[in-house]
Design a protein around this motif. Structure first.
Motif, mmCIF file in Angstrom:
data_model
loop_
_atom_site.group_PDB
_atom_site.id
_atom_site.type_symbol
_atom_site.label_atom_id
_atom_site.label_comp_id
_atom_site.label_asym_id
_atom_site.label_seq_id
_atom_site.Cartn_x
_atom_site.Cartn_y
_atom_site.Cartn_z
ATOM 1 N N PRO A 68 90.633 -15.316 101.160
ATOM 2 C CA PRO A 68 90.653 -14.048 101.902
ATOM 3 C C PRO A 68 91.948 -13.248 101.810
ATOM 4 O O PRO A 68 91.921 -12.023 101.907
ATOM 5 N N ALA A 69 93.083 -13.917 101.619
ATOM 6 C CA ALA A 69 94.356 -13.195 101.575
ATOM 7 C C ALA A 69 94.676 -12.624 100.193
ATOM 8 O O ALA A 69 95.684 -11.937 100.032
ATOM 9 N N ALA A 70 93.824 -12.884 99.225
ATOM 10 C CA ALA A 70 94.090 -12.409 97.855
ATOM 11 C C ALA A 70 93.731 -10.934 97.715
ATOM 12 O O ALA A 70 92.914 -10.534 96.888
ATOM 13 N N GLN A 71 94.369 -10.131 98.532
ATOM 14 C CA GLN A 71 94.120 -8.686 98.547
ATOM 15 C C GLN A 71 95.201 -7.926 97.769
ATOM 16 O O GLN A 71 95.222 -6.699 97.785
ATOM 17 N N HIS A 72 96.109 -8.650 97.142
ATOM 18 C CA HIS A 72 97.228 -7.993 96.457
ATOM 19 C C HIS A 72 96.736 -7.208 95.243
ATOM 20 O O HIS A 72 95.667 -7.480 94.689
ATOM 21 N N ALA A 73 97.551 -6.251 94.837
ATOM 22 C CA ALA A 73 97.120 -5.280 93.830
ATOM 23 C C ALA A 73 98.001 -5.314 92.584
ATOM 24 O O ALA A 73 99.064 -5.937 92.551
#
Length: 410
Positions: free
Chosen positions: A48-53
């Motif tokens: 879930p925290a793998a929202q980096h771009a």
């Protein structure tokens, strides 16, 4: 006293110093677009925290490329102007990525790559104008960013086995997924860089750090990038993109339209379409957004790099459909393939590392093949996982058919 740089706080590198001319590039709308393209496309549905771009990864690559450049500056290999160019090349190496990063290229085949669009952006967009205005040769920056510089070692600093790209994405992806596998001592590696006969070399004492990084990469592919649920999300996205390509022509856009594409833009275009020909694509997007993903019913880890042309994923899909009696649209066949060693800028697999050692005041160099690094040779070759997915209600029939068909493949 006015500072000549801005500090950007980063969870991986701490403070990243950004010079005025770099900030002008970063603040451009085309570069800001990278904030809206996830680094790991659908991995956030599993982690879930793998929202980096792509945005922050690009800053990280610039930072590490600068560290490598300064080490070579101290060694008399580069000049200070070269370090500035190297940082800009690192910053812009991913500027051409389309939505969902590498997934987007899979629907376009050979006609489209983020490198091709990246070159166009650097040369023909406002970013190129910013570079020129600040006294930089945009063609030189483009050549380094995409592995085409005549100076081979500068290409290798940006992309390749010993590159700033690998050093940043492993640490960043490990941090945001929570995976415990990404152990990279990038400071030790960059400080140990040297150049021998035009190629990037490494002090022999830092070999263990390189071996550790290669193991980290291998483990991240197994645990994160090729995770069966991560790939379930990505095959769903791929199907949605393929099913909507004839309607929107996303992969055939000119540069000015291409740079408008982001993850959410593409998803919203498909989801809001009133075209009757897009019902399947809309359902797939809805399934993706609601994490209603297909289940893996068959998995085979294949050694080497098998010739999938003999039994391509489309053919396997049709064969499994025919044998199971389930529509092919309800079956997904995924072949996840990567070399266990990163590709060099030439797009060939890295086969060796040049090691440098000072003995009794004399410099000795050795080209060490991967086959002679026991810790790395054990994972050399290609990682290839063939999987079959379907939704829960078709699971048993598709599983039996897949086992019957794929189980006998050589």
């Amino acid at each position: 006293m006015t500072r000549k740089y801005l500090d950007i706080i980063d969870p991986i590198h701490g403070f990243i110093h950004v010079q005025k001319h770099e900030l002008a590039v970063i603040d451009s709308p085309i570069f800001q677009r990278l904030r809206r393209i996830k680094q790991l496309s659908g991995a956030h549905l599993t982690y879930p925290a793998a929202q980096h771009a792509r945005f922050e990864h690009s800053l990280g690559v610039m930072h590490i490329a600068g560290q490598a450049g300064r080490a070579l500056l101290e060694g008399g290999v580069l000049h200070s102007d070269d370090v500035e160019v190297l940082r800009l090349a690192g910053l812009l190496h991913d500027v051409g990525h389309g939505p969902f990063s590498h997934l987007f290229e899979q629907i376009a085949g050979k006609k489209l790559s983020h490198e091709d669009f990246g070159k166009q952006i650097i040369i023909h967009s406002e970013i190129g104008d910013i570079l020129s205005k600040n006294g930089f040769d945009k063609k030189i920056i483009s050549s380094i960013a995409f592995g085409e510089s005549k100076r081979r070692f500068v290409n290798e600093i940006v992309s390749g086995a010993l590159s700033a790209d690998v050093m940043d994405y492993l640490q960043r992806d490990g941090y945001f997924t929570g995976a415990e596998h990404a152990r990279v001592d990038h400071r030790r590696l960059t400080q140990s860089m040297d150049v021998y006969r035009g190629r990037l070399a490494l002090e022999k004492s830092a070999l263990y750090s390189f071996e550790s990084m290669m193991h980290s990469r291998y483990q991240m592919f197994k645990a994160v990038y090729f995770h069966k649920t991560v790939r379930a999300a990505e095959v769903t996205l791929l199907e949605a993109l393929r099913a909507s390509e004839s309607e929107f022509g996303f992969t055939s856009l000119e540069l000015d339209k291409y740079v408008e594409l982001t993850d959410e833009y593409v998803l919203s275009r498909i989801a809001s379409s009133e075209s009757t020909g897009l019902e399947r694509a809309k359902k797939l997007v809805c399934d993706y957004q609601n994490r209603n993903l297909p289940k893996c019913v068959y998995e085979r880890i294949m050694t080497g790099k098998p010739d999938l042309a003999k039994y391509g994923t489309s053919e396997l899909r049709e064969s499994i459909s025919e044998k199971s009696g389930i529509k092919s649209s309800e079956i997904f066949v995924d072949s996840s393939v990567t070399p266990s060693m990163p590709l060099a800028p030439s797009k060939n697999e890295s086969k060796s590392v040049i090691l440098v050692e000072n003995r009794h005041g004399r410099r000795h160099t050795t080209e060490l093949p991967v086959s002679e690094m026991p810790a790395v040779s054990a994972i050399s070759g290609f990682m290839n996982i063939l999987r079959v997915y379907t939704h829960q209600r078709y699971r048993k029939k598709v599983e039996i058919a897949a086992e019957s068909i794929i189980g006998g493949l050589e």
